[in-house]
Design a protein around this motif. Structure first.
Motif, PDB file in Angstrom:
ATOM      1  N   LYS A  59       0.961  -1.322   0.077  1.00 49.49           N
ATOM      2  CA  LYS A  59      -0.166   0.112  -0.020  1.00 49.49           C
ATOM      3  C   LYS A  59       0.960   1.504  -0.121  1.00 49.49           C
ATOM      4  CE  LYS A  59      -4.158  -1.939   2.137  1.00 49.49           C
ATOM      5  NZ  LYS A  59      -5.210  -1.692   3.015  1.00 49.49           N
ATOM      6  N   LYS A  60       1.915   1.351   0.829  1.00 46.94           N
ATOM      7  CA  LYS A  60       2.582   2.259   0.790  1.00 46.94           C
ATOM      8  C   LYS A  60       3.298   2.683  -0.657  1.00 46.94           C
ATOM      9  CE  LYS A  60       4.670   1.891   5.286  1.00 46.94           C
ATOM     10  NZ  LYS A  60       5.821   1.510   6.182  1.00 46.94           N
ATOM     11  N   LEU A  61       3.655   1.506  -1.295  1.00 47.26           N
ATOM     12  CA  LEU A  61       4.438   1.582  -2.668  1.00 47.26           C
ATOM     13  C   LEU A  61       3.559   1.869  -3.538  1.00 47.26           C
ATOM     14  CD1 LEU A  61       6.887   0.870  -4.575  1.00 47.26           C
ATOM     15  CD2 LEU A  61       5.814  -1.383  -4.805  1.00 47.26           C
ATOM     16  N   ILE A  62       2.277   1.603  -3.504  1.00 51.54           N
ATOM     17  CA  ILE A  62       1.235   2.222  -4.489  1.00 51.54           C
ATOM     18  C   ILE A  62       0.848   3.680  -4.282  1.00 51.54           C
ATOM     19  CG2 ILE A  62      -1.342   2.004  -5.107  1.00 51.54           C
ATOM     20  CD1 ILE A  62       0.676  -0.336  -5.976  1.00 51.54           C
ATOM     21  N   GLU A  63       0.796   4.233  -2.837  1.00 46.25           N
ATOM     22  CA  GLU A  63       0.593   5.424  -2.595  1.00 46.25           C
ATOM     23  C   GLU A  63       1.710   6.378  -3.074  1.00 46.25           C
ATOM     24  OE1 GLU A  63       0.608   5.772   1.712  1.00 46.25           O
ATOM     25  OE2 GLU A  63      -1.395   4.543   1.849  1.00 46.25           O
ATOM     26  N   LYS A  64       2.878   6.007  -3.070  1.00 44.53           N
ATOM     27  CA  LYS A  64       4.127   6.630  -3.743  1.00 44.53           C
ATOM     28  C   LYS A  64       3.865   6.815  -5.207  1.00 44.53           C
ATOM     29  CE  LYS A  64       6.708   7.950  -0.489  1.00 44.53           C
ATOM     30  NZ  LYS A  64       6.891   9.391  -0.086  1.00 44.53           N
ATOM     31  N   TYR A  65       3.475   5.656  -6.054  1.00 48.69           N
ATOM     32  CA  TYR A  65       3.229   5.745  -7.424  1.00 48.69           C
ATOM     33  C   TYR A  65       1.943   6.834  -7.625  1.00 48.69           C
ATOM     34  CZ  TYR A  65       6.280   2.033  -8.686  1.00 48.69           C
ATOM     35  OH  TYR A  65       7.232   1.337  -8.982  1.00 48.69           O
ATOM     36  N   VAL A  66       1.031   6.868  -6.725  1.00 41.96           N
ATOM     37  CA  VAL A  66      -0.210   7.981  -7.100  1.00 41.96           C
ATOM     38  C   VAL A  66       0.466   9.259  -6.638  1.00 41.96           C
ATOM     39  CG1 VAL A  66      -2.032   8.747  -5.912  1.00 41.96           C
ATOM     40  CG2 VAL A  66      -1.936   6.424  -6.408  1.00 41.96           C
ATOM     41  N   GLU A  67       1.207   9.378  -5.470  1.00 42.38           N
ATOM     42  CA  GLU A  67       1.873  10.656  -5.279  1.00 42.38           C
ATOM     43  C   GLU A  67       2.862  11.268  -6.498  1.00 42.38           C
ATOM     44  OE1 GLU A  67       5.443  12.263  -2.480  1.00 42.38           O
ATOM     45  OE2 GLU A  67       4.145  10.590  -1.571  1.00 42.38           O
ATOM     46  N   TYR A  68       3.710  10.271  -7.099  1.00 38.48           N
ATOM     47  CA  TYR A  68       4.431  10.826  -8.443  1.00 38.48           C
ATOM     48  C   TYR A  68       3.695  10.849  -9.563  1.00 38.48           C
ATOM     49  CZ  TYR A  68       8.038   9.741  -5.074  1.00 38.48           C
ATOM     50  OH  TYR A  68       9.053   9.416  -3.904  1.00 38.48           O
ATOM     51  N   GLY A  69       2.438  10.338  -9.599  1.00 43.39           N
ATOM     52  CA  GLY A  69       1.542  10.691 -10.909  1.00 43.39           C
ATOM     53  C   GLY A  69       1.710   9.406 -11.750  1.00 43.39           C
ATOM     54  N   ALA A  70       2.225   8.255 -11.410  1.00 38.61           N
ATOM     55  CA  ALA A  70       2.341   7.211 -12.470  1.00 38.61           C
ATOM     56  C   ALA A  70       1.026   6.258 -12.312  1.00 38.61           C
ATOM     57  CB  ALA A  70       3.552   6.090 -11.823  1.00 38.61           C
ATOM     58  N   LEU A  71       0.338   6.671 -11.264  1.00 44.22           N
ATOM     59  CA  LEU A  71      -1.006   5.677 -11.197  1.00 44.22           C
ATOM     60  C   LEU A  71      -2.125   6.725 -10.839  1.00 44.22           C
ATOM     61  CD1 LEU A  71      -0.428   2.439  -9.241  1.00 44.22           C
ATOM     62  CD2 LEU A  71      -0.910   2.762 -11.362  1.00 44.22           C
ATOM     63  N   SER A  72      -3.294   6.463 -11.119  1.00 46.89           N
ATOM     64  CA  SER A  72      -4.451   7.380 -10.672  1.00 46.89           C
ATOM     65  C   SER A  72      -4.808   6.850  -9.433  1.00 46.89           C
ATOM     66  CB  SER A  72      -5.724   7.357 -11.888  1.00 46.89           C
ATOM     67  OG  SER A  72      -6.261   6.066 -11.805  1.00 46.89           O
ATOM     68  N   LYS A  73      -5.789   7.388  -8.756  1.00 52.46           N
ATOM     69  CA  LYS A  73      -6.484   7.285  -7.353  1.00 52.46           C
ATOM     70  C   LYS A  73      -7.206   5.936  -7.513  1.00 52.46           C
ATOM     71  CE  LYS A  73      -7.178   7.667  -3.033  1.00 52.46           C
ATOM     72  NZ  LYS A  73      -6.283   7.200  -2.126  1.00 52.46           N
ATOM     73  N   GLU A  74      -7.895   5.931  -8.828  1.00 49.90           N
ATOM     74  CA  GLU A  74      -8.908   4.799  -8.978  1.00 49.90           C
ATOM     75  C   GLU A  74      -8.191   3.409  -9.362  1.00 49.90           C
ATOM     76  OE1 GLU A  74      -9.336   7.750 -11.093  1.00 49.90           O
ATOM     77  OE2 GLU A  74     -10.732   8.705  -9.647  1.00 49.90           O
ATOM     78  N   GLU A  75      -7.008   3.836  -9.969  1.00 48.47           N
ATOM     79  CA  GLU A  75      -6.231   2.412 -10.280  1.00 48.47           C
ATOM     80  C   GLU A  75      -5.652   1.900  -8.895  1.00 48.47           C
ATOM     81  OE1 GLU A  75      -4.332   3.013 -14.762  1.00 48.47           O
ATOM     82  OE2 GLU A  75      -3.525   4.142 -13.178  1.00 48.47           O
ATOM     83  N   ALA A  76      -5.137   2.862  -8.166  1.00 48.57           N
ATOM     84  CA  ALA A  76      -4.608   2.461  -6.821  1.00 48.57           C
ATOM     85  C   ALA A  76      -5.706   1.800  -5.932  1.00 48.57           C
ATOM     86  CB  ALA A  76      -4.253   3.779  -5.942  1.00 48.57           C
ATOM     87  N   ASP A  77      -6.847   2.268  -5.987  1.00 49.24           N
ATOM     88  CA  ASP A  77      -8.044   1.794  -5.219  1.00 49.24           C
ATOM     89  C   ASP A  77      -8.338   0.175  -5.477  1.00 49.24           C
ATOM     90  OD1 ASP A  77      -8.290   3.939  -3.601  1.00 49.24           O
ATOM     91  OD2 ASP A  77     -10.012   4.762  -4.921  1.00 49.24           O
ATOM     92  N   LYS A  78      -8.443   0.141  -6.986  1.00 53.43           N
ATOM     93  CA  LYS A  78      -8.430  -1.531  -7.446  1.00 53.43           C
ATOM     94  C   LYS A  78      -7.407  -2.319  -7.088  1.00 53.43           C
ATOM     95  CE  LYS A  78     -10.767  -0.149 -11.873  1.00 53.43           C
ATOM     96  NZ  LYS A  78     -10.721  -0.216 -13.189  1.00 53.43           N
ATOM     97  N   MET A  79      -6.066  -1.573  -6.870  1.00 50.07           N
ATOM     98  CA  MET A  79      -4.975  -2.496  -6.486  1.00 50.07           C
ATOM     99  C   MET A  79      -5.077  -2.789  -5.011  1.00 50.07           C
ATOM    100  SD  MET A  79      -1.939  -0.904  -8.515  1.00 50.07           S
ATOM    101  CE  MET A  79      -0.992  -1.990  -9.394  1.00 50.07           C
ATOM    102  N   TYR A  80      -5.527  -1.788  -4.372  1.00 46.68           N
ATOM    103  CA  TYR A  80      -5.552  -2.179  -2.668  1.00 46.68           C
ATOM    104  C   TYR A  80      -6.880  -3.284  -2.704  1.00 46.68           C
ATOM    105  CZ  TYR A  80      -3.519   2.518  -1.924  1.00 46.68           C
ATOM    106  OH  TYR A  80      -2.592   3.469  -1.874  1.00 46.68           O
ATOM    107  N   SER A  81      -8.076  -3.125  -3.420  1.00 45.49           N
ATOM    108  CA  SER A  81      -9.025  -4.110  -3.254  1.00 45.49           C
ATOM    109  C   SER A  81      -8.692  -5.478  -3.472  1.00 45.49           C
ATOM    110  CB  SER A  81     -10.185  -3.698  -4.022  1.00 45.49           C
ATOM    111  OG  SER A  81     -10.207  -3.953  -5.409  1.00 45.49           O
TER     112      SER A  81
END
Length: 109
Positions: A59-81
């Protein structure tokens, strides 16, 4: 011309004979696979703790990708689920490692 055709036929035959044929599922012996282990409650708790730490790190790693703009928040939420579903599945199966199906057992349509 006949000599050329004979040589081509011989080369093709040697090529076909040298191909590796895939191993069928029947050829794989079940004795090669380890039997499932029954974990104690202490072992399950330790495995759960490690899996939760891995989940938190992912989750920390995905948050960093969202922070850096490599992933959207929706994509991150799908990955979390997806990560959480996987954790729940592991928990339901007492943290047993799921069996790996060799590629020969995959069913193609």
């Amino acid at each position: 011309m006949k000599k050329f055709l004979v040589i081509c036929f011989a080369v093709c035959s040697l090529f076909l004979l040298s191909l590796n044929h895939p191993v069928s599922a029947k050829d794989i012996q079940k004795s090669d696979r380890p039997e499932s282990v029954q974990f104690t409650d202490a072992q399950k708790a330790e495995l759960a703790k490690i899996h939760q730490q891995i989940l938190a790190d992912k989750k920390k790693l995905i948050e960093k990708y969202v922070e850096y703009g490599a992933l959207s928040k929706e994509e991150a939420d799908k990955m979390y689920s997806h990560f959480e579903k996987h954790y729940k599945m592991m928990e339901e199966h007492n943290f047993q490692i799921p069996p790996h199906r060799p590629h020969t057992q995959h069913k193609s349509n």
